[in-house]
Write an enzyme that holds these catalytic residues in place. Structure first.
Site, PDB file in Angstrom:
ATOM      1  N   GLU A   1      -9.846  -1.627   5.245  1.00  0.00           N
ATOM      2  CA  GLU A   1     -10.508  -1.377   6.520  1.00  0.00           C
ATOM      3  C   GLU A   1     -11.807  -2.183   6.598  1.00  0.00           C
ATOM      4  O   GLU A   1     -12.273  -2.720   5.584  1.00  0.00           O
ATOM      5  CB  GLU A   1     -10.805   0.127   6.644  1.00  0.00           C
ATOM      6  CG  GLU A   1      -9.566   1.029   6.551  1.00  0.00           C
ATOM      7  CD  GLU A   1      -8.694   1.006   7.811  1.00  0.00           C
ATOM      8  OE1 GLU A   1      -8.781   0.057   8.603  1.00  0.00           O
ATOM      9  OE2 GLU A   1      -7.907   1.964   7.975  1.00  0.00           O
TER      10      GLU A   1
ATOM     11  N   ASP B   1       0.832  -1.203   0.000  1.00  0.00           N
ATOM     12  CA  ASP B   1       0.000   0.000   0.000  1.00  0.00           C
ATOM     13  C   ASP B   1       0.867   1.255   0.000  1.00  0.00           C
ATOM     14  O   ASP B   1       2.099   1.181   0.143  1.00  0.00           O
ATOM     15  CB  ASP B   1      -0.961  -0.007   1.206  1.00  0.00           C
ATOM     16  CG  ASP B   1      -0.306  -0.496   2.492  1.00  0.00           C
ATOM     17  OD1 ASP B   1       0.938  -0.490   2.578  1.00  0.00           O
ATOM     18  OD2 ASP B   1      -1.033  -0.885   3.409  1.00  0.00           O
TER      19      ASP B   1
ATOM     20  N   ASN C   1      -7.741  -3.065  14.204  1.00  0.00           N
ATOM     21  CA  ASN C   1      -9.136  -3.282  13.790  1.00  0.00           C
ATOM     22  C   ASN C   1      -9.258  -4.394  12.746  1.00  0.00           C
ATOM     23  O   ASN C   1     -10.289  -4.547  12.120  1.00  0.00           O
ATOM     24  CB  ASN C   1      -9.749  -1.982  13.249  1.00  0.00           C
ATOM     25  CG  ASN C   1      -9.074  -1.516  11.957  1.00  0.00           C
ATOM     26  OD1 ASN C   1      -8.134  -2.141  11.483  1.00  0.00           O
ATOM     27  ND2 ASN C   1      -9.562  -0.433  11.391  1.00  0.00           N
TER      28      ASN C   1
ATOM     29  N   HIS D   1      -7.476  -4.720   9.933  1.00  0.00           N
ATOM     30  CA  HIS D   1      -7.162  -4.427   8.531  1.00  0.00           C
ATOM     31  C   HIS D   1      -5.886  -5.137   8.083  1.00  0.00           C
ATOM     32  O   HIS D   1      -4.986  -5.389   8.888  1.00  0.00           O
ATOM     33  CB  HIS D   1      -7.105  -2.915   8.249  1.00  0.00           C
ATOM     34  CG  HIS D   1      -5.918  -2.179   8.796  1.00  0.00           C
ATOM     35  ND1 HIS D   1      -6.017  -0.934   9.377  1.00  0.00           N
ATOM     36  CD2 HIS D   1      -4.598  -2.483   8.840  1.00  0.00           C
ATOM     37  CE1 HIS D   1      -4.813  -0.521   9.738  1.00  0.00           C
ATOM     38  NE2 HIS D   1      -3.943  -1.438   9.431  1.00  0.00           N
TER      39      HIS D   1
HETATM   40  C1  F6R Z   1       1.420  -1.549   6.167  1.00  0.00           C
HETATM   41  C2  F6R Z   1       0.106  -2.164   6.236  1.00  0.00           C
HETATM   42  C3  F6R Z   1      -0.710  -2.194   7.475  1.00  0.00           C
HETATM   43  C4  F6R Z   1       0.088  -2.581   8.730  1.00  0.00           C
HETATM   44  C5  F6R Z   1      -0.795  -2.524   9.958  1.00  0.00           C
HETATM   45  C6  F6R Z   1      -0.047  -2.863  11.220  1.00  0.00           C
HETATM   46  O1  F6R Z   1       1.944  -1.691   4.847  1.00  0.00           O
HETATM   47  O2  F6R Z   1      -0.314  -2.633   5.236  1.00  0.00           O
HETATM   48  O3  F6R Z   1      -1.758  -3.117   7.308  1.00  0.00           O
HETATM   49  O4  F6R Z   1       0.621  -3.864   8.561  1.00  0.00           O
HETATM   50  O5  F6R Z   1      -1.355  -1.255  10.073  1.00  0.00           O
HETATM   51  O6  F6R Z   1       0.910  -1.882  11.448  1.00  0.00           O
HETATM   52  P1  F6R Z   1       2.008  -2.040  12.585  1.00  0.00           P
HETATM   53  O7  F6R Z   1       2.878  -3.165  12.152  1.00  0.00           O
HETATM   54  O8  F6R Z   1       2.745  -0.736  12.583  1.00  0.00           O
HETATM   55  O9  F6R Z   1       1.274  -2.335  13.840  1.00  0.00           O
END
Ligand code: F6R
Length: 264
Positions: A141, A65, A134, A136
């Site tokens: 989301e 992303d 959450n 995702h």
């Molecule tokens: C990042 C991504 C997000 C993260 C998620 C967890 O490329 O796609 O889905 O993997 O927000 O983030 P952290 O690892 O910072 O808790």
């Protein structure tokens, strides 16, 4: 789905790196996550590269992303982060490390182009994933179509709050992103999700043991034919079947590789 439980986050990183190393050969395509969870895994891969144990030569990478509106040289753009934290420290050819164009003035077209680029590269062999509190994955989301392809997503308010730690203030966190869709992730040949810390325990429970539901986008991995989830003890703390997951790992048949696939 295979669930591996490790005592610590460094155990998670070791196990994730072990599986990723099964996929390293020229022509193969890695899907890369950003965020804080994979950083230890990337450091472990860099260590193995520096020790001469592995190479990424001839491989391609696609980030999951990208924020909309951050230039590629902004230190929080995922284009920048993946280079800074990982790919520039190993022998990836920089031109083969792709991310969605978050600066396009037609982001929905940039999203389609990215989906096509993944298809043209032959699809993703191994997709590394973190998970949001959450549920995702990527920036898919809650309420995302389980069949979605790469597209523009509106970040959940909780995601904006969670990611404010990387910026000077919450106001600076972009509110939109281009993300691989859940359908895109499902088409990867292997999915590898890692999660650490108690803050992820509910999401890990929901994704592994809850119903397949857009309310927890990561639960779509239950439909993936080859998904591995690696968690530390804290992130595993709300799982009901911990003992069975440990038993499954202990009983893994001889012919299965670490990645859950038949050994090559
Ligand atoms: C990042 C991504 C997000 C993260 C998620 C967890 O490329 O796609 O889905 O993997 O927000 O983030 P952290 O690892 O910072 O808790």
């Amino acid at each position: 789905m295979e669930v591996l439980i490790r005592e610590t986050s460094s155990g998670v990183a070791q196990a994730a790196a072990d599986i990723m190393c099964e996929h390293l050969s020229p022509g193969k395509v890695l899907g890369l996550a950003t965020g804080s969870t994979p950083l230890e895994t990337y450091r472990e891969l860099i260590r193995r590269y520096e020790a001469g144990e592995i190479s990424f030569s001839g491989m391609k990478a696609f980030c999951l992303d990208e924020y909309i509106g951050l230039p590629g040289d902004h230190d929080q753009s995922y284009r920048y982060v993946i280079r800074n934290e990982f790919t520039s420290h190993v022998d990836f050819n920089d031109a083969d490390v792709h991310s969605p164009n978050g600066m396009s003035d037609r982001p929905w077209e940039a999203a389609d182009e990215y989906e096509n680029a993944i298809v043209d590269a032959g699809g993703i062999d191994l997709q590394l994933l973190g998970v949001g509190r959450n549920g995702h994955i990527g920036f898919n989301e809650p309420a995302t179509s389980l069949a979605s392809t790469t597209r523009v997503e509106i970040l959940h308010q909780q995601t904006v709050r969670d990611n404010a730690r990387f910026f000077d203030s919450e106001d600076e966190v972009p509110k939109y992103a281009i993300t691989q869709g859940l359908g895109t992730i499902l088409r990867s040949r292997q999915a590898l999700l890692i999660a650490t810390g108690a803050g992820k325990a509910q999401a890990v429970h929901d994704l592994v043991e809850g119903p397949v539901s857009a309310a927890c986008p990561a639960s779509v991995l239950q439909l993936h034919p080859n998904a591995v989830v690696i968690v530390d003890e804290s992130a595993a703390s709300q799982l009901n079947e911990v003992e069975y997951y440990r038993h499954m790992e202990a009983m893994r048949p001889e012919w299965k590789g670490l990645d859950g696939l038949p050994k090559r």
